[in-house]
Motif scaffolding. Structure first.
Motif: not given
Length: 484
Positions: A413, A416-418, A421
């Protein structure tokens, strides 16, 4: 990684369906058409290393006092503590006029004492080893909203009243002032008494013949300060710091700390002895200060042929779990079970008079959740925290699949945005093994269950198989339905 295929093994699948370590009722949700189920087993490996505990959350009721040298490693460890005393709600006392212990027209205490009562079964070392201690009055109470760790220094932090009560004394854990006939009575507990009978001057400059008189007179002069423990510690007795000044060879577990104020009163027209008894209980604060030999601990940490667990506040074992490797194999499968075991390494020394025992219980907790787990006084939840006891010379975790699955999900998860991460979360796949003390509750059938855990503040030490070149095997089981 080793990998094997096993097909149509219904018994295996039904035995390992749940991702909880509570195995009752496992397999009840599986289909009866077990011949359609394909079970896969594999061996993955985790890596381990020793890390410094630095300090641990120290607000608890397990109190240890003393200084010892680890006979196997040469490391010194010292434990000291701060304690407050609990005031019973609406404590009742006789009328002031009924107290016949007086001097110069006012009531006095005949004597005042602090009793330190030891739990002999959980003490370490030579019970005859002398300790010299300093009892120092606090200038302010411990805060009920402050987070206290084992490296908290009440002297350096300004918690000691400069012109307050100070008492030095020497004692041994075995109270040889008692007759053997008394010491041999069933239920007898070793203790030492710190007398507070010297003149005492309070923070307002008023002098009393002893500390007990200070408490006794304030009870009648300021009854509002005795309504509850909060008022008592903030206005009368903030507490004391028990400091080790000298001595070596014993670490005593203090089971009970009591403050007694003795006086005489009229009872049915006759003189009778009476007392006020205050105890340091879980309702008020008690913290432990631990001083470790950092140089000796670092030498153990640098030993990469194994890993260590040492308490109090010594060394933990960090485990890097193969989450990515496991996640790759469960794309089309369901993760049923992940088990792993950490084998103890015996020290090889059998000439030690007082060996330090291995931890009875250890906690596996996500590294980033280590501090908050103890600060919030939570229980292990079989998701990001697991506990186990020493059995067959090993610490075994029968199923940590919940942790593996959630680590993988959180990473996926996050990416998906970074895309960075994992760099920002370097501990995402790491857990820490920590020695813990378990609070056991016994039910009406004499069955014991763990009702609470805290950092182990007593002595414990062990070596584990691990370190460089010694990966830890993890047995993993997947399952999926056969394609038609």
């Amino acid at each position: 990684m080793k990998f094997n295929w096993i097909t149509a093994i219904a018994i295996t699948a039904m035995a390992i369906t749940s991702c909880s370590e509570d195995t009752e009722g496992i397999g009840a949700s599986l289909t009866d058409e077990t011949d359609k189920l394909e079970v896969t087993t594999g061996i993955f490996t985790a890596t381990t290393r020793s890390i410094s505990a630095d300090s641990v959350y120290a607000r608890n009721f397990d109190c240890y006092f003393g200084k010892v040298k680890d006979p196997e490693t040469g490391a010194y460890v010292k434990s000291e503590f701060m304690a407050q005393f609990n005031m019973l709600e609406d404590m009742k006392m006789p009328l002031r006029s009924d107290i016949i212990s007086t001097s110069e027209g006012d009531i006095i205490a005949d004597s005042c004492e602090i009793w330190l009562i030891f739990n002999r079964s959980q003490c370490y070392g030579d019970s005859l080893a002398p300790l010299k201690i300093n009892l120092l009055e606090l200038s302010k109470p411990m805060s009920d909203i402050k987070t206290y760790y084992s490296n908290f220094d009440p002297i350096g932090e300004g918690y000691i009243r400069e012109d307050g009560l100070r008492k030095s004394m020497a004692f041994s854990m075995a109270n040889l002032t008692e007759l053997d006939s008394i010491r041999n009575i069933s239920g007898y507990r070793d203790y030492t008494i710190v007398t507070l009978n010297d003149p005492y001057t309070d923070k307002y400059g008023k002098t009393y013949n002893n500390y007990g008189t200070y408490i006794l007179r304030n009870y009648y002069d300021h009854p509002e300060y005795f309504k509850n423990s909060y008022m008592f510690v903030n206005n009368i007795c903030p507490g004391f710091f028990f400091e080790i000044e000298d001595g070596l060879g014993v670490m005593a577990k203090i089971e009970e700390i009591d403050l007694h104020v003795f006086y005489r009163r009229l009872e049915d027209g006759e003189s009778a002895y009476a007392s006020i008894a205050l105890s340091s209980t879980p309702e008020v604060l008690q913290t432990t200060r631990v001083v470790n030999d950092e140089g000796a601990l670092q030498r153990l940490i640098d030993d990469t042929s194994c890993t260590y667990l040492k308490a109090p506040a010594g060394i933990f074992t960090e485990v890097t779990l193969p989450v990515d490797e496991i996640d790759q194999y469960q794309v089309n499968d369901s993760l049923l079970s992940v088990s792993m075991s950490f084998q103890r390494l015996n020290s090889g020394r059998y000439d030690v008079q007082y060996p330090i025992n291995a931890p009875s219980y250890i906690l596996m907790v996500h590294k980033d959740s280590l501090n908050s787990f103890f600060e919030k006084q939570t229980m292990y939840n079989y998701t990001y925290s697991f506990a186990t006891s020493l059995s067959s010379n090993a610490y075994s975790f029968s199923n940590i699949c919940n942790m593996i699955s959630l680590m993988a999900m959180k990473k996926n998860e996050g990416l998906k945005s970074d895309p960075y991460w994992t760099i920002k979360h370097p501990n995402w796949n790491k857990v820490v093994l920590v020695p813990i003390a378990a609070t056991l509750t016994t039910d009406s059938y004499n069955n014991q269950t763990v009702s609470g855990v805290s950092n182990q503040m007593g002595l414990s030490s062990t070596k584990l198989v691990g370190g460089d070149g010694h990966p830890i095997e993890m047995k993993v089981i997947f399952a999926k339905f056969k394609e038609e």
